[in-house]
Design a protein around this motif. Structure first.
Motif, PDB file in Angstrom:
ATOM      1  N   THR A  61      -4.048  -5.221  -2.991  1.00  0.00           N
ATOM      2  CA  THR A  61      -5.167  -5.881  -2.317  1.00  0.00           C
ATOM      3  C   THR A  61      -5.666  -4.922  -1.238  1.00  0.00           C
ATOM      4  N   MET A  62      -6.976  -4.714  -1.222  1.00  0.00           N
ATOM      5  CA  MET A  62      -7.523  -3.800  -0.227  1.00  0.00           C
ATOM      6  C   MET A  62      -7.602  -4.511   1.129  1.00  0.00           C
ATOM      7  N   VAL A 119       2.317   3.392   5.234  1.00  0.00           N
ATOM      8  CA  VAL A 119       2.576   3.167   6.654  1.00  0.00           C
ATOM      9  C   VAL A 119       3.663   2.118   6.885  1.00  0.00           C
ATOM     10  N   LEU A 120       3.899   1.268   5.892  1.00  0.00           N
ATOM     11  CA  LEU A 120       4.932   0.244   6.064  1.00  0.00           C
ATOM     12  C   LEU A 120       5.526  -0.110   4.700  1.00  0.00           C
ATOM     13  N   THR A 121       6.861  -0.239   4.673  1.00  0.00           N
ATOM     14  CA  THR A 121       7.508  -0.686   3.432  1.00  0.00           C
ATOM     15  C   THR A 121       8.598  -1.665   3.818  1.00  0.00           C
ATOM     16  N   ASN A 122       8.997  -2.498   2.880  1.00  0.00           N
ATOM     17  CA  ASN A 122      10.116  -3.396   3.179  1.00  0.00           C
ATOM     18  C   ASN A 122      11.343  -2.972   2.365  1.00  0.00           C
ATOM     19  N   ILE A 178      -2.537  -3.185   0.587  1.00  0.00           N
ATOM     20  CA  ILE A 178      -1.191  -3.749   0.564  1.00  0.00           C
ATOM     21  C   ILE A 178      -0.815  -3.963  -0.901  1.00  0.00           C
ATOM     22  N   VAL A 179       0.334  -3.416  -1.264  1.00  0.00           N
ATOM     23  CA  VAL A 179       0.781  -3.502  -2.652  1.00  0.00           C
ATOM     24  C   VAL A 179       2.033  -4.374  -2.685  1.00  0.00           C
ATOM     25  N   SER A 180       1.969  -5.462  -3.451  1.00  0.00           N
ATOM     26  CA  SER A 180       3.176  -6.283  -3.580  1.00  0.00           C
ATOM     27  C   SER A 180       3.739  -6.068  -4.982  1.00  0.00           C
ATOM     28  N   MET A 181       5.050  -5.929  -5.048  1.00  0.00           N
ATOM     29  CA  MET A 181       5.707  -5.579  -6.306  1.00  0.00           C
ATOM     30  C   MET A 181       6.781  -6.606  -6.637  1.00  0.00           C
ATOM     31  N   ARG A 182       6.632  -7.238  -7.788  1.00  0.00           N
ATOM     32  CA  ARG A 182       7.642  -8.224  -8.200  1.00  0.00           C
ATOM     33  C   ARG A 182       8.492  -7.644  -9.316  1.00  0.00           C
ATOM     34  N   ILE A 234       7.073  -4.674  -0.775  1.00  0.00           N
ATOM     35  CA  ILE A 234       5.763  -4.583  -0.130  1.00  0.00           C
ATOM     36  C   ILE A 234       5.564  -3.141   0.361  1.00  0.00           C
ATOM     37  N   ILE A 235       4.422  -2.585   0.030  1.00  0.00           N
ATOM     38  CA  ILE A 235       4.060  -1.261   0.546  1.00  0.00           C
ATOM     39  C   ILE A 235       2.664  -1.383   1.149  1.00  0.00           C
TER      40      ILE A 235
END
Lengths: 171, 523
Positions: B280-281, B224-227, B293-297, B214-215
């Motif tokens: 997703t904006m 601003v945030l990453t996991n 928010i960008v989710s990466m699988r 997640i970015i």
């Protein structure tokens, strides 16, 4: 990109997506690459990579359509050359498949560009947005590969299976 | 702040004294307003609820010259009043006290939302003695005011016993009311801040625990945030996560899209990772973009498997086509003899069998043609089929089976059992040297049929054993070597279709045994 502490010079070229412009693109990249003292072999490799990558972007990506553009960005960062080639065909493909099949393929021509790019460049990334664009990001660092001294795997494409797989034909 | 109308004898006092009195009163009022301003300023110095409550209490005691002060907030869950903070010697005792709403002076004030000034608590029935009993504090007078916000009363603030035997007056009440209204607002802010902080921590925990990368970015596409999942993909030995140039390029590309999008990333070198992603904006109150928010699988394994399958079928087909082409050209030129045709045909057949095995494995569980019949003859037929090859290589082929087991009826797909036994025996030949021995043992183990094929060949390395029953491993092997076969994976597929299982034991240099166990009947 400009916020980073590392100083980077960014150069950009936009050309219509036709194979006619391949020489212009190569000249553009080579001129910028010459800011880094790459060896003649490395310069040749960079030219080869741009050849393959631009041909893919213009031909497969944009069907050599004049109405579409290909954007080429070159960035020099110390002894690193970053090349970004973006086409607007928006047709994703599976580079991994082409890379692997290049190893095993003995039929037909072409289809080895991606493998060559991967062999030569130090970093390779594809960014696909279906229906919109394909961006190829590549990095070449000076002096990381030394084929003459055999420090890396040979770029020669190996035959995928033993020759004796095909039975001898008694005459 | 004394009201002049409360001084009826003003005309009787000499002018000098009157002036002095007014001056004293003015001085006192100036001090009070200064103290109030100071107290209010202090309330804004913290968002920590506990610290804030302590400040409120200290300042209320100072402002009204009280011996002690306490503050009770309404617990919405239980509708009780809880003494959150107490200033004075008995604070620990009082902190444990909870009052039902409406009980005691504090309870009355919290319920009615009105202030209360009681000069002598012993004369007021609302006074709740138990608090004094517990705290061993002797309360004489109380001034209590409600803590009110726009949503209603949230609690009450009280000061106890004016120092030096004085009494609380309406001036104290006004001061305490003024402080209380500021305090209530500050408490509400601190509570909101606390809940926002808790929500934020909750979101961060959720994001961190996710397997997908997640970015989160701001409106300028700065991260601003990453996991950890995202960081592990893009971590670079030479630069920190924030400085990975590749990521900056990705963010630049995304900033040009500025809409909800799916996209794929193939990190070919050096990561060798394929990511399927969604951006997703994030939007604000007026639908303006506030970030993304960008989710990466990570779909590397799935893609890898797909690739192997696609390569396997295309490779086999091309090889077959290639050999047929050679055959046709040789025949056209009259270059080829019968043996040659046979040789090429066998090679093509072998590839076709691999393709059939592959497609059977791909299309899910087998449709078995079960029938009831004795097990012994099936084993013998399979052994006969391979015997010629065994004799040619001088390998002994033995069959061990009790006579009652030989004739034992089993409800299996006899053709397929014969096929897999042939595959197993053909497989053994490759690993057993001349004068070696291969033994087929059939046993009846309660409800199960057990077939063991045991050889004294070269054996299998221990680390290879778990891979031998994995279809993917064999597919990759076939792609890399024409010698490799899909047999073991296919045998496992057939055994599992029978509801059975397969086990391989091996010792390097001593030999290998493959044990197949399956139910004799369908229940």
């Amino acid at each position: 990109m400009e916020q980073s502490s590392v100083k980077r010079q960014i150069h950009e070229l936009k050309v219509p997506a036709t194979l006619k412009h391949i020489e212009q693109v190569k000249r553009f990249v080579v001129e910028i690459a010459s800011q880094i003292s790459f060896s003649p072999i490395e310069m040749f490799q960079i030219e080869l990579v741009v050849d393959e990558a631009y041909a893919n972007a213009a031909d497969h990506g944009s069907e050599c359509s004049r109405s579409k553009e290909v954007h080429v960005k070159c960035i020099v960062e110390g002894e690193k050359l970053i090349i970004i080639i973006k086409d607007f065909g928006g047709k994703p493909f599976n580079p991994d498949f082409f890379e692997r099949i290049a190893d095993k393929k003995t039929w037909g021509v072409g289809g080895r560009g991606i493998k060559i790019i991967k062999e030569i460049m130090d970093e390779v990334m594809y960014f696909f947005v279906t229906g919109q664009s394909t961006t190829l990001y590549m990095v070449k660092q000076k002096g990381t590969q030394d084929w003459e001294n055999g420090e890396t795997s040979s770029p020669v494409i190996k035959l995928p299976f033993a020759l004796d797989d095909i039975p001898p034909i008694p005459t | 702040m004394n009201d002049n109308s409360n001084a009826p004898g003003i005309v009787d006092i000499p002018a000098g004294e009157q002036l002095q009195k007014l001056r004293r009163e003015l001085e006192a009022a100036r001090k009070e307003s200064g103290a109030l301003m100071n107290a209010c300023a202090l309330l804004n110095t913290t968002l920590d609820l506990q610290k804030l409550l302590e400040i409120i209490l200290q300042q209320s005691a100072v402002l009204t010259s009280a011996e002690a002060s306490s503050l009770a907030l309404i617990d919405q869950k239980t509708d009780e009043l809880c003494f959150e903070v107490v200033v004075g010697e008995k604070k620990d005792i009082l902190k444990e006290i909870r009052l039902p709403r409406g009980t005691g002076i504090v309870g009355w004030v919290a319920l009615k939302g009105e202030p209360l000034l009681i000069e002598d608590v012993s004369k007021d029935s609302r006074f709740y003695q138990k608090v004094d009993e517990k705290s061993q504090f002797k309360t004489t007078s109380i001034l209590c005011v409600p803590l009110k916000t726009k949503d209603g009363t949230i609690g009450a603030l009280e000061v106890l016993n004016k120092v030096e035997g004085e009494k609380f007056d309406s001036n104290d009440q006004s001061l305490l009311m003024a402080l209380a209204s500021q305090a209530a607002m500050a408490i509400e802010n601190a509570r909101l801040y606390k809940s926002v902080l808790e929500e934020k921590n909750k979101i961060v925990s959720i994001v961190n625990s996710m397997g997908d990368g997640i970015i989160v970015t701001n409106e300028n596409f700065d991260i601003v945030l990453t996991n950890p999942a995202a960081e592990s993909v893009f971590s670079d030995k030479t630069s920190s996560f924030d400085d990975v140039f590749k990521l900056k390029v990705i963010m630049l590309e995304l900033s040009q899209l500025k809409s909800d999008t799916t996209f794929d990333l193939v990190l070919m070198k050096p990561e060798n990772t394929i990511l399927s992603n969604r951006m997703t904006m994030l939007r604000g109150a007026e639908n303006e973009i506030t970030g993304s928010i960008v989710s990466m699988r990570n779909i590397t394994d799935i893609k890898h498997r797909e690739n192997i399958r696609a390569q396997f079928t295309s490779m086999m087909n091309y090889k077959i086509a290639d050999q047929i082409q050679r055959l046709r050209e040789s025949l056209k030129n009259n270059e080829i003899q019968c043996d040659g045709v046979k040789c090429i045909a066998e090679s093509i057949e072998e590839k076709v069998i691999k393709l059939i095995q592959f497609s059977e494995m791909e299309s899910g569980p087998l449709r078995l043609d079960r029938s009831l019949g004795p097990v012994g003859p099936v084993i013998e037929t399979a052994m006969e089929e391979v015997r010629e090859k065994y004799i040619f290589k001088h390998i002994e082929l033995k069959f061990s089976c009790e006579s009652d087991v030989f004739n034992m009826e089993v409800e299996v797909d006899h053709d397929r059992i014969k096929t897999i036994l042939c595959l197993l025996l053909n497989n053994c030949i490759r690993f057993v040297s001349a004068d070696g021995c291969v033994e087929v043992i059939v046993r009846n183990v309660s409800e199960m049929l057990e077939i063991t094929v045991k050889d004294n060949g070269i054996g299998i390395k221990e680390e290879l054993l778990p891979k031998l029953l994995d279809k993917q491993y064999h597919l990759e092997n076939v792609l890399n070597s024409s010698d490799a076969s899909l047999s073991l994976a296919y045998i496992k597929h057939v055994v599992e279709a029978h509801g059975g299982s397969m086990k391989i034991n091996s010792v390097i240099g001593k030999g290998t045994e493959i044990i197949i166990t399956m139910p004799k009947f369908i229940h």
